[in-house]
Design a protein around this motif. Structure first.
Motif, PDB file in Angstrom:
ATOM      1  N   ASN A 111      11.562   9.693  -3.212  1.00  0.00           N
ATOM      2  CA  ASN A 111      12.519   8.586  -3.360  1.00  0.00           C
ATOM      3  C   ASN A 111      13.073   8.143  -2.006  1.00  0.00           C
ATOM      4  N   GLN A 112      13.399   9.121  -1.159  1.00  0.00           N
ATOM      5  CA  GLN A 112      13.891   8.791   0.180  1.00  0.00           C
ATOM      6  C   GLN A 112      12.819   8.060   0.987  1.00  0.00           C
ATOM      7  N   SER A 113      11.579   8.489   0.809  1.00  0.00           N
ATOM      8  CA  SER A 113      10.477   7.838   1.525  1.00  0.00           C
ATOM      9  C   SER A 113      10.303   6.397   1.071  1.00  0.00           C
ATOM     10  N   ILE A 114      10.433   6.179  -0.234  1.00  0.00           N
ATOM     11  CA  ILE A 114      10.326   4.819  -0.775  1.00  0.00           C
ATOM     12  C   ILE A 114      11.443   3.943  -0.223  1.00  0.00           C
ATOM     13  N   GLN A 115      12.668   4.492  -0.217  1.00  0.00           N
ATOM     14  CA  GLN A 115      13.809   3.730   0.287  1.00  0.00           C
ATOM     15  C   GLN A 115      13.651   3.402   1.773  1.00  0.00           C
ATOM     16  N   THR A 116      13.179   4.393   2.540  1.00  0.00           N
ATOM     17  CA  THR A 116      12.943   4.173   3.976  1.00  0.00           C
ATOM     18  C   THR A 116      11.875   3.110   4.196  1.00  0.00           C
ATOM     19  N   SER A 117      10.815   3.177   3.376  1.00  0.00           N
ATOM     20  CA  SER A 117       9.739   2.197   3.487  1.00  0.00           C
ATOM     21  C   SER A 117      10.240   0.797   3.160  1.00  0.00           C
ATOM     22  N   ARG A 118      11.088   0.677   2.122  1.00  0.00           N
ATOM     23  CA  ARG A 118      11.628  -0.629   1.750  1.00  0.00           C
ATOM     24  C   ARG A 118      12.544  -1.190   2.862  1.00  0.00           C
ATOM     25  N   SER A 119      13.354  -0.302   3.427  1.00  0.00           N
ATOM     26  CA  SER A 119      14.248  -0.740   4.507  1.00  0.00           C
ATOM     27  C   SER A 119      13.447  -1.211   5.715  1.00  0.00           C
ATOM     28  N   LEU A 120      12.409  -0.444   6.031  1.00  0.00           N
ATOM     29  CA  LEU A 120      11.574  -0.808   7.169  1.00  0.00           C
ATOM     30  C   LEU A 120      10.846  -2.126   6.914  1.00  0.00           C
ATOM     31  N   THR A 121      10.396  -2.306   5.677  1.00  0.00           N
ATOM     32  CA  THR A 121       9.736  -3.563   5.313  1.00  0.00           C
ATOM     33  C   THR A 121      10.677  -4.744   5.493  1.00  0.00           C
ATOM     34  N   GLU A 154       0.819  -1.219   0.000  1.00  0.00           N
ATOM     35  CA  GLU A 154       0.000   0.000   0.000  1.00  0.00           C
ATOM     36  C   GLU A 154       0.853   1.270   0.000  1.00  0.00           C
ATOM     37  N   LEU A 155       1.639   1.446   1.052  1.00  0.00           N
ATOM     38  CA  LEU A 155       2.384   2.700   1.170  1.00  0.00           C
ATOM     39  C   LEU A 155       3.393   2.872   0.037  1.00  0.00           C
ATOM     40  N   GLN A 156       4.156   1.835  -0.261  1.00  0.00           N
ATOM     41  CA  GLN A 156       5.164   1.957  -1.322  1.00  0.00           C
ATOM     42  C   GLN A 156       4.520   2.194  -2.680  1.00  0.00           C
ATOM     43  N   GLN A 157       3.383   1.553  -2.905  1.00  0.00           N
ATOM     44  CA  GLN A 157       2.692   1.759  -4.182  1.00  0.00           C
ATOM     45  C   GLN A 157       2.177   3.189  -4.295  1.00  0.00           C
ATOM     46  N   LEU A 158       1.693   3.720  -3.170  1.00  0.00           N
ATOM     47  CA  LEU A 158       1.235   5.117  -3.167  1.00  0.00           C
ATOM     48  C   LEU A 158       2.403   6.065  -3.430  1.00  0.00           C
ATOM     49  N   LEU A 159       3.540   5.755  -2.800  1.00  0.00           N
ATOM     50  CA  LEU A 159       4.724   6.604  -2.989  1.00  0.00           C
ATOM     51  C   LEU A 159       5.236   6.529  -4.418  1.00  0.00           C
ATOM     52  N   ILE A 160       5.217   5.325  -4.990  1.00  0.00           N
ATOM     53  CA  ILE A 160       5.642   5.180  -6.382  1.00  0.00           C
ATOM     54  C   ILE A 160       4.711   5.968  -7.304  1.00  0.00           C
ATOM     55  N   GLY A 161       3.417   5.893  -6.992  1.00  0.00           N
ATOM     56  CA  GLY A 161       2.458   6.679  -7.772  1.00  0.00           C
ATOM     57  C   GLY A 161       2.730   8.168  -7.637  1.00  0.00           C
ATOM     58  N   ALA A 162       3.056   8.593  -6.404  1.00  0.00           N
ATOM     59  CA  ALA A 162       3.374  10.010  -6.191  1.00  0.00           C
ATOM     60  C   ALA A 162       4.638  10.399  -6.944  1.00  0.00           C
TER      61      ALA A 162
END
Length: 211
Positions: free
Chosen positions: A164-174, A129-137
Motif C-alpha cells: 500500500n505504501q508503495s502504491i501511494q508513493t508511486s501515485r505521488s511520484l506520478t 505498469e508499476l501501479q497495476q503490478l503493485l495492485i495485483g500484488a
C-alpha cells in the motif's frame, strides 16, 4: 590662407551636416562672451573632410574690453574613426549576442519540451505498469493472508502495508512527474501547485487568478 578665412569665410569649410549647430554655438559663445566647445567635420586644404574638436575662450583687454575668442581646433579624425569602429563592433557584438540568445532560448524550449515528454513517459510507466503490478500484488497478498495461519498473519499484514505504501508513493511520484492538472490549463496547474506546496511543504499560498 588667413585672408581666405577672415570674417565669416571659414563657415563654408564646415560640413553642411554640422554647420548650423557648430556655427550657431560659436556665434552664441561670442555673443555671451563665454567659452566655446564643439566638434565638426571640416574641409582641409587638400579638400579632405576631417574631424576637429574646437576649444575657445573669450579674450579681454586690460581694461575689460572683449577682444574675441582664442583657442584651438585639433584634428580628432583618428579618434572619431576609432569610436566609429568601436560602435560598429559593439553593434556586431550585440547582434551576435541577440542571435546566440535566440538560439539558447530555442534550445531551452526544446529541452523543456523533451523533459516534459520524458516526465509524461515515466508517469505513464508508473501508472499503467508499476501501479497495476503493485495492485495485483496487493490483491494476491490479501488472498494469501486469508490462507496463512495466525503465526504468519502479522508478516502478511506487513507485506500488505508495504505494498500500500508503495502504491501511494508511486501515485505521488506520478503526480509530481506529470500532474493531470497540466492537461487542464494554466489556472488548474497553478491551483494544483498551490495545494501540492501546502501538502508537502506546509506553505500556504493565496492564489488569485483573473478568469
Amino acid at each position: 590662407t588667413l585672408d581666405q578665412v577672415l570674417g565669416q569665410n571659414w563657415q563654408p569649410l564646415v560640413h553642411p551636416d554640422n554647420r548650423e549647430n557648430y556655427v550657431g554655438a560659436f556665434m552664441q559663445a561670442i555673443k555671451d562672451q563665454k567659452p566655446f566647445h564643439a566638434e565638426a567635420c571640416v574641409r582641409n586644404v587638400n579638400q579632405e573632410w576631417r574631424w576637429i574638436e574646437s576649444y575657445g575662450l573669450p579674450r579681454f583687454s586690460a581694461d575689460g574690453k572683449f577682444c574675441g575668442m582664442v583657442g584651438s581646433s585639433p584634428d580628432i579624425t583618428d579618434r572619431k574613426r576609432a569610436e566609429e569602429n568601436l560602435r560598429r563592433l559593439n553593434e556586431e557584438l550585440e547582434q551576435k549576442v541577440a542571435e546566440r540568445t535566440k538560439k539558447l532560448q530555442t534550445l531551452v524550449g526544446e529541452l523543456t519540451l523533451a523533459e516534459q515528454k520524458e516526465r509524461q513517459r515515466l508517469a505513464k510507466i508508473l501508472h499503467d505498469e508499476l501501479q497495476q503490478l503493485l495492485i495485483g500484488a496487493r490483491i494476491n497478498s490479501e488472498i494469501l493472508s486469508r490462507s496463512v495461519g495466525e503465526k504468519h498473519n502479522k508478516i502478511a499484514k506487513n507485506v500488505f502495508d508495504l505494498i500500500n505504501q508503495s502504491i501511494q508513493t508511486s501515485r505521488s511520484l506520478t503526480a509530481e512527474l506529470y500532474p493531470p492538472a497540466l492537461q487542464q490549463g494554466l489556472s488548474a496547474a497553478l491551483h494544483w501547485t498551490a495545494r501540492w506546496m501546502n501538502e508537502n511543504h506546509g506553505l500556504t499560498i493565496d492564489l488569485q487568478i483573473d478568469p
